[in-house]
Design a protein around this motif. Structure first.
Motif, PDB file in Angstrom:
ATOM      1  N   ASN A 180      -1.757   9.433   2.626  1.00  0.00           N
ATOM      2  CA  ASN A 180      -1.078   8.551   1.694  1.00  0.00           C
ATOM      3  C   ASN A 180      -0.360   9.347   0.626  1.00  0.00           C
ATOM      4  O   ASN A 180      -0.376   8.996  -0.534  1.00  0.00           O
ATOM      5  CB  ASN A 180      -2.095   7.626   1.033  1.00  0.00           C
ATOM      6  N   GLU A 181       0.219  10.429   1.032  1.00  0.00           N
ATOM      7  CA  GLU A 181       0.942  11.215   0.027  1.00  0.00           C
ATOM      8  C   GLU A 181       2.118  10.396  -0.466  1.00  0.00           C
ATOM      9  O   GLU A 181       2.568   9.463   0.180  1.00  0.00           O
ATOM     10  CB  GLU A 181       1.361  12.568   0.620  1.00  0.00           C
ATOM     11  N   ARG A 182       2.585  10.746  -1.631  1.00  0.00           N
ATOM     12  CA  ARG A 182       3.599   9.924  -2.275  1.00  0.00           C
ATOM     13  C   ARG A 182       4.897   9.893  -1.478  1.00  0.00           C
ATOM     14  O   ARG A 182       5.367  10.915  -1.023  1.00  0.00           O
ATOM     15  CB  ARG A 182       3.845  10.489  -3.651  1.00  0.00           C
ATOM     16  N   ILE A 183       5.435   8.720  -1.298  1.00  0.00           N
ATOM     17  CA  ILE A 183       6.604   8.633  -0.425  1.00  0.00           C
ATOM     18  C   ILE A 183       7.755   7.889  -1.052  1.00  0.00           C
ATOM     19  O   ILE A 183       8.735   7.614  -0.416  1.00  0.00           O
ATOM     20  CB  ILE A 183       6.225   7.950   0.905  1.00  0.00           C
ATOM     21  N   VAL A 184       7.649   7.548  -2.336  1.00  0.00           N
ATOM     22  CA  VAL A 184       8.778   6.817  -2.935  1.00  0.00           C
ATOM     23  C   VAL A 184       9.918   7.799  -3.206  1.00  0.00           C
ATOM     24  O   VAL A 184       9.684   8.833  -3.814  1.00  0.00           O
ATOM     25  CB  VAL A 184       8.337   6.149  -4.239  1.00  0.00           C
TER      26      VAL A 184
ATOM     27  N   ASP B 129      -0.355   4.352  -8.690  1.00  0.00           N
ATOM     28  CA  ASP B 129      -0.687   5.705  -8.300  1.00  0.00           C
ATOM     29  C   ASP B 129      -1.838   5.701  -7.286  1.00  0.00           C
ATOM     30  O   ASP B 129      -1.814   6.431  -6.295  1.00  0.00           O
ATOM     31  CB  ASP B 129      -1.073   6.489  -9.552  1.00  0.00           C
TER      32      ASP B 129
ATOM     33  N   ARG C  83       8.742 -18.903 -12.900  1.00  0.00           N
ATOM     34  CA  ARG C  83       8.893 -17.476 -12.609  1.00  0.00           C
ATOM     35  C   ARG C  83       9.110 -17.191 -11.130  1.00  0.00           C
ATOM     36  O   ARG C  83       9.748 -16.214 -10.774  1.00  0.00           O
ATOM     37  CB  ARG C  83       7.663 -16.701 -13.072  1.00  0.00           C
TER      38      ARG C  83
ATOM     39  N   GLY D  86      -0.737   5.101  -3.838  1.00  0.00           N
ATOM     40  CA  GLY D  86       0.195   6.063  -3.263  1.00  0.00           C
ATOM     41  C   GLY D  86       1.656   5.753  -3.516  1.00  0.00           C
ATOM     42  O   GLY D  86       2.523   6.110  -2.730  1.00  0.00           O
ATOM     43  N   ILE D  87       1.938   5.052  -4.612  1.00  0.00           N
ATOM     44  CA  ILE D  87       3.337   4.781  -4.975  1.00  0.00           C
ATOM     45  C   ILE D  87       3.582   5.463  -6.314  1.00  0.00           C
ATOM     46  O   ILE D  87       2.780   5.316  -7.237  1.00  0.00           O
ATOM     47  CB  ILE D  87       3.568   3.250  -5.125  1.00  0.00           C
ATOM     48  N   ASP D  88       4.679   6.180  -6.408  1.00  0.00           N
ATOM     49  CA  ASP D  88       4.999   6.868  -7.653  1.00  0.00           C
ATOM     50  C   ASP D  88       5.467   5.845  -8.681  1.00  0.00           C
ATOM     51  O   ASP D  88       6.530   5.249  -8.527  1.00  0.00           O
ATOM     52  CB  ASP D  88       6.109   7.893  -7.384  1.00  0.00           C
ATOM     53  N   PRO D  89       4.674   5.609  -9.741  1.00  0.00           N
ATOM     54  CA  PRO D  89       5.033   4.537 -10.679  1.00  0.00           C
ATOM     55  C   PRO D  89       6.391   4.751 -11.340  1.00  0.00           C
ATOM     56  O   PRO D  89       7.137   3.797 -11.545  1.00  0.00           O
ATOM     57  CB  PRO D  89       3.904   4.548 -11.717  1.00  0.00           C
TER      58      PRO D  89
ATOM     59  N   ARG E 226       1.419  -1.732   0.085  1.00  0.00           N
ATOM     60  CA  ARG E 226       0.714  -0.963  -0.954  1.00  0.00           C
ATOM     61  C   ARG E 226       0.872  -1.635  -2.314  1.00  0.00           C
ATOM     62  O   ARG E 226      -0.086  -1.735  -3.096  1.00  0.00           O
ATOM     63  CB  ARG E 226       1.295   0.455  -1.043  1.00  0.00           C
TER      64      ARG E 226
ATOM     65  N   ASP F 231       6.890  -5.408 -12.792  1.00  0.00           N
ATOM     66  CA  ASP F 231       6.670  -6.774 -13.218  1.00  0.00           C
ATOM     67  C   ASP F 231       5.684  -7.498 -12.293  1.00  0.00           C
ATOM     68  O   ASP F 231       4.791  -8.227 -12.749  1.00  0.00           O
ATOM     69  CB  ASP F 231       8.048  -7.449 -13.176  1.00  0.00           C
TER      70      ASP F 231
ATOM     71  N   ALA G 119       9.105   3.776  -8.894  1.00  0.00           N
ATOM     72  CA  ALA G 119       9.054   2.434  -8.315  1.00  0.00           C
ATOM     73  C   ALA G 119       9.203   1.321  -9.336  1.00  0.00           C
ATOM     74  O   ALA G 119       9.685   0.250  -9.013  1.00  0.00           O
ATOM     75  CB  ALA G 119       7.734   2.246  -7.565  1.00  0.00           C
TER      76      ALA G 119
ATOM     77  N   GLN H 110       5.195   0.212   2.243  1.00  0.00           N
ATOM     78  CA  GLN H 110       5.158   0.389   0.794  1.00  0.00           C
ATOM     79  C   GLN H 110       4.956  -0.935   0.088  1.00  0.00           C
ATOM     80  O   GLN H 110       4.233  -1.017  -0.908  1.00  0.00           O
ATOM     81  CB  GLN H 110       6.460   1.045   0.325  1.00  0.00           C
TER      82      GLN H 110
END
Lengths: 380, 282, 334
Positions: free
Chosen positions: A376-380, C145, B190, C148-151, C169, C119, C154, C166
C-alpha cells in the motif's frame, strides 16, 4: 495458437485466424488512447484461446477490433487479421455483415443489455436465423427450439414467448449463446461471458461453452480477467498488459511456470481457497499505466519487482526461453521469472529496498512475523 | 459550476455562447450604448425620417411602421424576453428544484401530495390562467407576465429535479451519509441538491428558450406587455399589417428570436454533453 | 437449509452484536413481498471478522444494512451490547451511528462526485465533532495517510480523479475517522481489478489489527471471504445454511449448497479437473414465493420429502461448525 513470429510458416489448412501487429487507438480530447499496441497471434480451427488481463489491458478492444465492432470516427485499427484467408480488417461493412453471425459470433459480458428488452426472446432468436439463413418462419421456430434445448433451457417453447426480463441472468446468457451459435460460426468470441453471473451459474455457462466448442469443432476466444476461468478451459493463453501481449503460451505450460513477472504477480495476488485463512496476499503495487502516454520501455516496469534499468528504456520483445523450455511459450521480459537473471534482479531490488520488490518478498509460511509491507505504498 | 471544464466547445458553440452574452449585455446596458436610438422615438412626427425605412447607416435595421428605430427596439425588446425567461428559470429552478429534490429524496406522502399538485398545475391551461390574472389585476406589465409565466414553470422543474433526485438517492454515497449519521436535512442540501444542479442547469437553458418563444407567442397574440414597450413578439405582431410593404420590421425580431433560441439549445446541449462525460467518469 | 435455529449462537459475554430471527421483507406491489431475509440468527464476537457469503439474491447485503437499521428490519432483534437497535427511535439510532460504519461495493458511487476528498472524509467529523477545523484536518490527514493516500496531494481533488482502488481507500478513511467498533464491508472488492483487490484486502487486515476493529465482510467470492474471515456464514435465499471457521468450512463443507459453491470456483490451476458433472439444475427460486421446508431443496441432489415438509434447524457437526441440513455431507457428532 502458435508462436506469433512464425505465423506464416504454420499449416494454412488449420489456421483459422492469424492476427499480425494489430493496433487500435481511440482519439479523445485528452489525447490518443493506445488501447491495443501491436498484438500478433494465430488460432487454429477447433482450438480455444484465453485472453487474460485486467481492465485497461486492451483484451476487450482486441476482440472487438477483430470483429470490427469498435464503432466511431475516433477509432483507428491497423495491422491485419486474416480470418479463413481474408483480412477482415480490410473488408467493407457489407462484407463484414456476411461474417458476423455466420462465421464469427460474439457473446458479451452483460446478458441484460445484450438482449432487446422490448422484443420476445423467440423473435430475437428466429429473426437472426431468418435474416442470415433465409429460412421460413416455421423452420426458424423449429431450429430455435432445438437451439434452446441444446443450451439446456428447460421448456424452450414457453421461454421463446418470454421477454428477456422474465428470465434470470444465467438463462439470458444461455439465450445469447444460442443466438451466437445459431448460424454455426467457426469462431466464437466470448467476452467476459460470466463476469456478471454468480459463481454456480458461471460454472454452468463455462461448461456449456466448452461443450459446444468441442461438439462443433468451433474455435473460441475466451476473454476474461480471471486466471481461474482460463486455467481449466483453454488450450492456449495470452496474458495482456497495457495493450501488449506480455506472455503467450499453451495454458498448461503457462501455469506450470509463469515467466513474465506480471503473470506471476497476477496469480500471486489472487486469494485461493487452497490457502489458509488470513494468508497475506502478494499485492501488485501501484496502478495500471496511462494508455495515452504509456511508460517507455516495458509498460509493467514501474510496478515490476524484477525491474532493471534496461526495462525502463527498452521494450522487451516477445521471445521464447532457452533450450529445455516449451518452444511455444513466449514472454516479453529481460529478467523472466525462474531465470538466473530474474533471480539476480529480484535479489538486487530487495536489497535496494525497491517498494514493489519488498512488498512481494513475503516470508513463506509464518504469517505472524509482523510488520509486513502492505503493498500500500503511496500512489497519489 | 465546473460543468464546462474538461470538454471543449466547438467553434460553433462559441459563437452561440457569444451571441447570448451580447444579447444579455445589450439588454442590461442598453441605456449606455453610444449611438443607440430611443426605442420609442417616432422620428416622422418630428420630420426626422419616415416610416418603414430600409436599412441605412442612420438606422442599421431600418425603421418600423411608426418610424421607430428597429435596432433599438430589438435591444430593448430583449429585456422583456430575458426578464420573462430569467424569472421563469429562477422561479422554476429554485422552487421546482427544491420541491423536486425534496420529494425525490424523502418519497412517501410528501411526494404524493406535491406531485399531485404539480400534475394539477400541469393540466391547467396556462393561457387561461394568464388571461384570468391579467383581467383580475387589470394590467399587463412585465412583472405580472413574468410572475405568471414563472409560476407555470415550477412544475416541469419539479419533475426534472424529482427524477434526478430519485436517481441520486440510490447512489451509495447517500447511503454512506446516512450510515455516518448525517441529518436528513443536511443530506438533502449537501448530497442530493448539488448533484441535481447540472441536470437542472441543462434543463434551464432549454427551458429558457421555450419561455422566450412562449413570450413571443403571447406578445404576438397581444397578451404580453402593453405597447409601446418593445418585445420581440409584439414587434412581429405590429409589423404584420405592413408585411406587404416592408418585411424587415418582421424579419429582424424573428431572426433575433431564432438565433437566441437556437443558441440556448446549442449551449444547453453542450453543457449536457460535458455533464454526461463527467458522470461517465465518475 | 432454510436454516433456522440458534444452536450456533455464542454466550452473551463474547459477542459484540447478536442478531436473532432477523426478517426483512420489501413490498413489491399487488400485495406481494420479497422475502429478502427470512429469520436468520447470528452473532459477531468482538475483534473477529464474520464473512457473509452467498450468491446474488441471498440477502447478504440486506442483512448487512439491517445491522445499521437502513432500513430497519421487518422483525427480529439486533442487539449491540445491551442496546436493542430495533427499539431505538430514528434520532437515537442516528446518535449511535459512529459505532457501526459501512463501506460499499461501488467505490466511486459511494463518494459524492461534487465534493473534495478532504471534505468527504471530514463529513463524519462535521456531524460528530471535533468541530475545530484544525483538529478535523489533522484527523483527516492521519486517516488518509493510514489508508495509503497522500493527504497533501489528495485533499483538494474530486473523487473522479482517483482510480477505483483509491476511491475505496478514501471510503475506508471516511468510515474509520469516527473510530467505529464495527465495520460492515459490503462487497468492498468485487468492483476492483485483481491486483487492486489484493491491496485493499491487505489494507483491511492491517487496519483491523491497528484499530481493533470487528468486521462483517459481505462477498460473493468464496476465496476472498476465506482469506479475510475468522468465521464464515453461508446464506441462500434469505436463510443461513452453514456457519463455521473458514479452514474447517472449506475443508469439510457440510451443506450441499456450500459444496456446490466450492465446486464452482474456477481454480487458477489447470491440474484441477473441472467438474462438469457437478449436479446443479441451476435456477434460483423466486424470493417472493420461496420453496417450503429447506429452501435449497429444489437444487439439492440429496433432497428428500422431509426437506419439503420440515425446515432444518442449525445443529453442530463439529466444534464451532454448524449446519442447517437434514442430510449433511459430514457425519453428525451426536
Amino acid at each position: 495458437m502458435t508462436d506469433s513470429m512464425q505465423t506464416d510458416s504454420v499449416d494454412p489448412g488449420r489456421t483459422l485466424l492469424a492476427v499480425d501487429d494489430l493496433r487500435t487507438t481511440f482519439s479523445i480530447p485528452a489525447g490518443d488512447v493506445k488501447a491495443v499496441r501491436g498484438v500478433s497471434f494465430s488460432l487454429d480451427r477447433g482450438r480455444t484461446l484465453g485472453i487474460v488481463g485486467e481492465s485497461g489491458s486492451g483484451k476487450t478492444v482486441l476482440a472487438r477490433s477483430i470483429m470490427r465492432l469498435n464503432i466511431g470516427s475516433n477509432v483507428t485499427t491497423t495491422g491485419t487479421a486474416t480470418f479463413a484467408g481474408r483480412d477482415v480488417l480490410s473488408l467493407s461493412m457489407s462484407e463484414m455483415q456476411e461474417q458476423w453471425g455466420m462465421e464469427m459470433a460474439m457473446v458479451f459480458q452483460d446478458p441484460v443489455t445484450s438482449l432487446n428488452p422490448l422484443v420476445r426472446v423467440g423473435r430475437q432468436v428466429t429473426e437472426h436465423l431468418r435474416s442470415h439463413l433465409g429460412v421460413s418462419r416455421a423452420e426458424a421456430h423449429k431450429t430455435a427450439v432445438s437451439l434452446l434445448n441444446e443450451v439446456r433451457i428447460p421448456e424452450p417453447e414457453a421461454r421463446l414467448k418470454a421477454f428477456p426480463h422474465e428470465l434470470s441472468g444465467g438463462m439470458r446468457q444461455r439465450i445469447c449463446i444460442a443466438i451466437a451459435l445459431a448460424c454455426e460460426p467457426t469462431l466464437l468470441f466470448a467476452d467476459e461471458p460470466t463476469t456478471a453471473l454468480d459463481v454456480t451459474v458461471q460454472h454452468q455457462i463455462l461448461n456449456l461453452l466448452g461443450r459446444e466448442q468441442r461438439d462443433r469443432d468451433m474455435a473460441m476466444v475466451l476473454v476474461t480477467h480471471d486466471l481461474g476461468v482460463v486455467a481449466g478451459r483453454t488450450d492456449d493463453t495470452l496474458v495482456m498488459y497495457a495493450g501488449k501481449v506480455v506472455e503467450q503460451s499453451p495454458t498448461t505450460s503457462l501455469f506450470a511456470s509463469m515467466r513474465h513477472p506480471y503473470s506471476e504477480a497476477l496469480l500471486r495476488s489472487l486469494p485461493r481457497t487452497s490457502h489458509a485463512s488470513h494468508t497475506r496476499l502478494a499485492a501488485i503495487t501501484g496502478r495500471p499505466p496511462d494508455l495515452i502516454d504509456p511508460p517507455s520501455g516495458c509498460a509493467f516496469s514501474p510496478r515490476c519487482p524484477y525491474v532493471q534499468d534496461r526495462c525502463r528504456d527498452e521494450v522487451p520483445p516477445l521471445t521464447t526461453g532457452g533450450s529445455g523450455d516449451d518452444p511455444d511459450h513466449a514472454f516479453a521480459c529481460f529478467t523472466p521469472v525462474g531465470s538466473p537473471e530474474g533471480a539476480e534482479a529480484f535479489a538486487r531490488n530487495v536489497s535496494d529496498g525497491l517498494p514493489q520488490a519488498v512488498a512481494v518478498d513475503l516470508p513463506t509460511g509464518d504469517q505472524m512475523s509482523a510488520p509486513l509491507p502492505t503493498g500500500n505504498e503511496r500512489i497519489v | 459550476m465546473a460543468a464546462g471544464t474538461g470538454s471543449r466547445m466547438s467553434f460553433f458553440t462559441r459563437i452561440c455562447a457569444g451571441w447570448l452574452i451580447v444579447i444579455v449585455l445589450g439588454a442590461i446596458f442598453a441605456d449606455l450604448i453610444p449611438g443607440l436610438k430611443d426605442p420609442n422615438y417616432q422620428g416622422f412626427l418630428f420630420g426626422d425620417g419616415a416610416t418603414n425605412e430600409r436599412p441605412s447607416w442612420n438606422h442599421l435595421m431600418g425603421t418600423d411602421n411608426n418610424s421607430r428605430d428597429i435596432l433599438a427596439r430589438i435591444v430593448y425588446g430583449a429585456r422583456v424576453s430575458l426578464v420573462v425567461s430569467m424569472t421563469a428559470v429562477v422561479m422554476g429552478s429554485v422552487f421546482g428544484g427544491f420541491f423536486g429534490a425534496l420529494v425525490g429524496f424523502v418519497r412517501g406522502k410528501t411526494d404524493a401530495t406535491i406531485m399531485a399538485a404539480v400534475d394539477v398545475i400541469l393540466a391547467f391551461p396556462g393561457l387561461v390562467l394568464l388571461l384570468t390574472v391579467v383581467t383580475l389585476l387589470g394590467r399587463r406589465d412585465l412583472m405580472v407576465i413574468a410572475a405568471v409565466v414563472g409560476f407555470l414553470s415550477i412544475p416541469p422543474y419539479t419533475r426534472v429535479a424529482r427524477a434526478t433526485a430519485l436517481a441520486v438517492s440510490r447512489r451509495e454515497f447517500v447511503m454512506a451519509a446516512r450510515a455516518i449519521g448525517t441529518r436528513k436535512r443536511t443530506i438533502l442540501f449537501r448530497e442530493i441538491i448539488p448533484n441535481c444542479l447540472p441536470t437542472l442547469m441543462a434543463f434551464a437553458l432549454v427551458n429558457a428558450a421555450v419561455i422566450i418563444l412562449l413570450e413571443g407567442a403571447l406578445a404576438f397574440l397581444g397578451l404580453s406587455v402593453e405597447p409601446p414597450t418593445a418585445s420581440w413578439g409584439n414587434m412581429v405582431n405590429a409589423a404584420r399589417v405592413d408585411l406587404t410593404i416592408n418585411v424587415w420590421p418582421a424579419i429582424w425580431p424573428s431572426l433575433a428570436l431564432v438565433f437566441t433560441v437556437y443558441s440556448l439549445n446549442n449551449v444547453g446541449d453542450h453543457l449536457r454533453r460535458s455533464k454526461a462525460v463527467r458522470s461517465a467518469a465518475l | 437449509m432454510a436454516g433456522s435455529g440458534k444452536a450456533h449462537l455464542r454466550p452473551d459475554d463474547e459477542v459484540l452484536i447478536r442478531v436473532e430471527d432477523l426478517v426483512v421483507e420489501f413490498p413489491v406491489g399487488r400485495g406481494r413481498t420479497v422475502k429478502a431475509v427470512s429469520g436468520i440468527s447470528f452473532d459477531i464476537a468482538k475483534g473477529e471478522t464474520l464473512g457473509l457469503v452467498g450468491e446474488s439474491g441471498c440477502g447478504k447485503s440486506t442483512t448487512g444494512r439491517a445491522l445499521i437499521q437502513l432500513p430497519s428490519p421487518t422483525s427480529g432483534s439486533v442487539r449491540h451490547g445491551l442496546v436493542e437497535l430495533t427499539d431505538l427511535s430514528d434520532e437515537a439510532m442516528r446518535r449511535r451511528r459512529t459505532d457501526i460504519q459501512m463501506i460499499f461495493q461501488d467505490p466511486i458511487s459511494s463518494l459524492n462526485p461534487r465534493r473534495t476528498v478532504g471534505d468527504i472524509v471530514a463529513e463524519p467529523l462535521r456531524v460528530w465533532g471535533p468541530h475545530d477545523k484544525a483538529e478535523q484536518k489533522a484527523l483527516v490527514d492521519r486517516m488518509l495517510d493510514a489508508v495509503g493516500i497522500d493527504p497533501d496531494a489528495a485533499r483538494d481533488k474530486h473523487p473522479h480523479e482517483f482510480s477505483g482502488g483509491q476511491c475505496q481507500r478514501i471510503s475506508i478513511a471516511r468510515s474509520l475517522v469516527v473510530d467505529p467498533e464495527l465495520l460492515i464491508c459490503d462487497e468492498p472488492v468485487s468492483a476492483l481489478d485483481v491486483s487492486v483487490q489484493a491491496q485493499i484486502l491487505n489494507l483491511l487486515e492491517d487496519l483491523k489489527a491497528e484499530y481493533g476493529l470487528t468486521l462483517v465482510f459481505i462477498a460473493h467470492d468464496l476465496a476472498v471471504v476465506k482469506n479475510v474471515s475468522d468465521r464464515v456464514a453461508v446464506m441462500y435465499l434469505g436463510k443461513l445454511c452453514e456457519v463455521a471457521g473458514p479452514d474447517e468450512l472449506y475443508a469439510n463443507a457440510a451443506h450441499p449448497y456450500t459444496a456446490l459453491l466450492l465446486g464452482s470456483i474456477p481454480e487458477p490451476d489447470p491440474e484441477v479437473v473441472v467438474d462438469e458433472g457437478l449436479v446443479d439444475s441451476g435456477e434460483l427460486p423466486s424470493p417472493i414465493d420461496p420453496p417450503s421446508g429447506c429452501r435449497f431443496r429444489t437444487r439439492c441432489p440429496h433432497a428428500t420429502d422431509r426437506c419439503a415438509a420440515e425446515e432444518p434447524q442449525m445443529r453442530e457437526v463439529a466444534e464451532g461448525h454448524h449446519v442447517a441440513c437434514h442430510h449433511p455431507l459430514v457425519a453428525v457428532a451426536e
